[in-house]
Design an enzyme around this catalytic site. Structure first.
Site, PDB file in Angstrom:
ATOM      1  CE  LYS A 117      -3.420   2.398   2.740  1.00 43.04           C
ATOM      2  NZ  LYS A 117      -4.166   2.451   3.984  1.00 43.04           N
ATOM      3  CE  LYS A 126       6.497  -0.820   9.702  1.00 43.40           C
ATOM      4  NZ  LYS A 126       5.419  -0.207   8.934  1.00 43.40           N
ATOM      5  CD  GLU A 133       9.914  -5.905   6.711  1.00 42.05           C
ATOM      6  OE1 GLU A 133       9.562  -4.787   6.253  1.00 42.05           O
ATOM      7  OE2 GLU A 133       9.726  -6.228   7.888  1.00 42.05           O
ATOM      8  CG  HIS A 180      -3.197 -35.637  18.122  1.00 41.89           C
ATOM      9  ND1 HIS A 180      -3.384 -36.832  18.777  1.00 41.89           N
ATOM     10  CD2 HIS A 180      -4.237 -35.511  17.261  1.00 41.89           C
ATOM     11  CE1 HIS A 180      -4.475 -37.421  18.297  1.00 41.89           C
ATOM     12  NE2 HIS A 180      -5.011 -36.630  17.389  1.00 41.89           N
ATOM     13  CD  GLU A 233      -0.761  -4.197  11.876  1.00 43.07           C
ATOM     14  OE1 GLU A 233       0.379  -4.677  11.855  1.00 43.07           O
ATOM     15  OE2 GLU A 233      -1.362  -3.882  10.840  1.00 43.07           O
ATOM     16  N   GLY A 277      -4.410  -1.943   5.509  1.00 39.71           N
ATOM     17  CA  GLY A 277      -3.633  -3.093   5.023  1.00 39.71           C
ATOM     18  C   GLY A 277      -4.235  -4.431   5.427  1.00 39.71           C
ATOM     19  NE  ARG A 278      -5.379  -3.769  11.748  1.00 39.80           N
ATOM     20  CZ  ARG A 278      -4.805  -2.577  11.780  1.00 39.80           C
ATOM     21  NH1 ARG A 278      -3.734  -2.336  11.041  1.00 39.80           N
ATOM     22  NH2 ARG A 278      -5.281  -1.611  12.551  1.00 39.80           N
TER      23      ARG A 278
HETATM   24  O1  F6P Z   1       4.014  -2.957   9.678  1.00 45.25           O
HETATM   25  C1  F6P Z   1       2.661  -2.978   9.668  1.00 45.25           C
HETATM   26  C2  F6P Z   1       2.073  -2.638   8.339  1.00 45.25           C
HETATM   27  O2  F6P Z   1       1.973  -1.265   8.180  1.00 45.25           O
HETATM   28  C3  F6P Z   1       0.737  -3.327   8.202  1.00 45.25           C
HETATM   29  O3  F6P Z   1      -0.292  -2.623   8.763  1.00 45.25           O
HETATM   30  C4  F6P Z   1       0.641  -3.535   6.730  1.00 45.25           C
HETATM   31  O4  F6P Z   1      -0.288  -4.514   6.426  1.00 45.25           O
HETATM   32  C5  F6P Z   1       2.061  -3.929   6.402  1.00 45.25           C
HETATM   33  O5  F6P Z   1       2.841  -3.146   7.258  1.00 45.25           O
HETATM   34  C6  F6P Z   1       2.474  -3.769   4.975  1.00 45.25           C
HETATM   35  O6  F6P Z   1       2.358  -2.454   4.525  1.00 45.25           O
HETATM   36  P1  F6P Z   1       2.419  -2.082   3.010  1.00 45.25           P
HETATM   37  O7  F6P Z   1       1.272  -2.713   2.316  1.00 45.25           O
HETATM   38  O8  F6P Z   1       2.362  -0.584   2.964  1.00 45.25           O
HETATM   39  O9  F6P Z   1       3.725  -2.596   2.457  1.00 45.25           O
END
Ligand code: F6P
Length: 524
Positions: free
Chosen positions: A200, A489, A206, A377, A346, A260-261
């Site tokens: 987003k 971060k 990452e 189990h 979150e 995002g979530r």
């Molecule tokens: O680190 C949390 C977060 O901001 C989440 O809320 C989000 O889903 C994820 O990182 C990834 O963010 P993006 O879609 O901006 O890469």
């Protein structure tokens, strides 16, 4: 208009619940069904293909009505209406929260329609092979590069709906762990792979680092001009995606009113579309839409997300239960819990209320679990005989997808038996050996669904989305921001700089400094 900002513990309903809790907390309810034959009928909700049985909970009729009073006193209805009508209820980020608009088939926003059409066209070209790679071959593999909400939802749905998948192989690169990236690339041919970079913000460390590694790998065999056949992006930050080298027509937009979530319903679901086809993706959206209408319009006592949320508040805030488990009796749902962990934790892992004050009551529950019957189990021992109260949701399906009723009956017999054993224990029997005694009185919700279809999965996910929202409203917190992930971060950026400069002394904390020194010694 902003969300109501009511401290739940100051309400009349909360006080009444505290009193009620003191009166009922010691109740041993294991044999409540024999005393109250109508209980299983009263504490159930039937809705479309769903049957929720919540009769195996430590509640009486009075508990439920007091919890509903609480929902009313904190103005839940008003909050629901504000969310659906697009008020800026994510106040700390000054945003609307409109993931429900992504699946609103009655009042579809033009931009939602346009993006869905673009997703449909593109996914069809990938599936039917008319979109060719740089050497003229058809696409065989699709890789979603993204993390958090840009990974967990698509992966969970793609796994859950594996039965409906086509010939394309779907992969997910999320972790910054280079070993994981390398293992995925090992399986891929650049000529026949499509990469979907999903972010987003398009600034997530990452995702951008992984996408760069993948692009470099791709360019070992192809030229810059070939990128457009193999890389597309999903982002709300079109300019930065373009800077990364993805052409504008290959960018699937998303709006900043999609968190995002909660974004799997948006263009973030492109890998889902490729994997199961657009029609099935649309069914998923329709299922969520049906649940949205139920949540918005149904009375609280017949409203699945509301009832589940109220029960969770009851255990979290009165019984001090710290966690709740979710056990799906379907291997297809093996990614449901990691997905819900982000959605729930979150959203509701907050300790400042909507007035900006430190909270002195419990908020976000810890969500954990796995699939049944495997879980039986592993950790069920603790559910049955441990010292902790862990309310558990059991999720299962009446019909198996492959028609193997022999296995399915065993699977579901375990589902039903476990909820019964947790509730009844062995308290009524004469058990001489204390190690073999089961106290019972352990609460569960049973969510029995007709069949695992895209539509029913959409409804199921929406249940949990709305449940967490209701809890956030009651706890007087902002569920739709996530400031708590930012500090880590920032610190990581500083740590990386110290690493790159090979200078541990740039790190202030003595423990971290020594760890870094040790790491740098070993990695050289
Ligand atoms: O680190 C949390 C977060 O901001 C989440 O809320 C989000 O889903 C994820 O990182 C990834 O963010 P993006 O879609 O901006 O890469």
């Amino acid at each position: 208009m902003s969300l109501p900002k009511i401290n739940p513990t100051k309400t009349e309903a909360w006080k009444a619940l505290e009193k009620h809790f003191q009166e009922t907390k010691m109740l041993q309810m294991q044999d409540v069904f024999s005393k109250d034959p109508g209980r299983a009928d009263r504490f159930k909700i039937e809705w479309q293909d769903f049957y929720l049985d919540y009769s195996k909970n430590k509640i009486t009729d009075e508990t439920l009505s007091l919890l509903i009073n609480l929902a009313e006193e904190v103005k839940l209805k008003e909050a629901i209406n504000q969310q659906f009508s697009g008020k800026k209820i994510n106040e700390t980020e000054n945003r609307e929260v409109l993931h429900t608009a992504l699946r609103d088939f009655e009042n579809t926003k033009p931009e939602v329609k346009a993006t869905l059409q673009k997703m449909e066209r593109f996914s069809e070209e990938i599936i039917n092979g008319s979109h060719k790679g740089f050497t003229g071959k058809v696409i065989t593999d699709v890789v979603n590069i993204g993390i958090g909400g840009s990974h967990l939802g698509p992966e969970m749905v793609a796994e859950a709906l594996q039965f409906y998948r086509n010939h394309l192989k779907i992969h997910f690169i999320a972790n910054i762990d280079g070993d994981s990236v390398a293992e995925t690339l090992k399986k891929l041919n650049p000529e026949t792979t499509l990469f979907i970079v999903v972010s987003k913000s398009f600034t997530t460390q990452e995702t951008i680092a992984n996408a760069s590694v993948v692009k470099k790998w791709f360019l070992k065999n192809a030229s810059e001009a070939d990128i457009e056949k193999h890389f597309v992006a999903v982002s709300a930050n079109v300019e930065v995606a373009k800077e990364f080298g993805i052409s504008e027509e290959n960018i699937f937009p998303m709006k900043d009113w999609v968190g995002g979530r909660f974004s799997l319903w948006s263009s973030v679901g492109l890998s889902i579309c490729c994997s199961i086809g657009f029609n099935n993706f649309e069914e998923l959206l329709k299922g969520a839409f049906e649940m949205d209408k139920h949540f918005k319009n149904e009375d609280f006592n017949k409203n699945i997300p509301v009832v589940l949320a109220l029960l969770s508040v009851w255990y979290n805030n009165f019984f001090n239960a710290e966690s709740e488990a979710i056990v799906a009796y379907s291997q297809y749902l093996h990614k449901l819990v990691p997905y819900l962990q982000q959605a729930v934790m979150e959203s509701n892992g907050k300790s400042v209320d909507r007035n900006g004050n430190k909270i002195d009551y419990q908020t976000g529950t810890i969500v954990w679990g796995n699939v049944g019957s495997n879980s039986q189990h592993a950790y069920f021992q603790l559910l049955h005989q441990g010292t902790k109260l862990i309310p558990t949701d059991f999720i299962g399906f009446s019909e198996p997808l492959h028609g193997n009723s022999y296995n399915h009956n065993i699977l579901m017999a375990n589902f039903f038996a476990q909820t019964q054993a947790l509730w009844e224990g062995t308290h009524a029997e004469k058990v001489e050996n204390p190690f073999k005694f089961f106290e019972g009185n352990k609460p569960t919700n049973s969510i029995l669904i007709k069949k695992l279809t895209p539509k029913n999965l959409g409804s199921l996910i929406a249940i949990y989305e709305h449940k967490l929202f209701v809890q956030g409203i009651i706890w007087n917190i902002f569920s739709y921001d996530q400031w708590g992930v930012e500090l880590g971060k920032t610190v990581a950026k500083g740590t990386l700089t110290a690493m790159e400069k090979n200078n541990p002394s740039l790190v202030k904390n003595p423990s971290t400094r020594k760890l870094l020194a040790q790491f740098l010694k070993k990695s050289q």
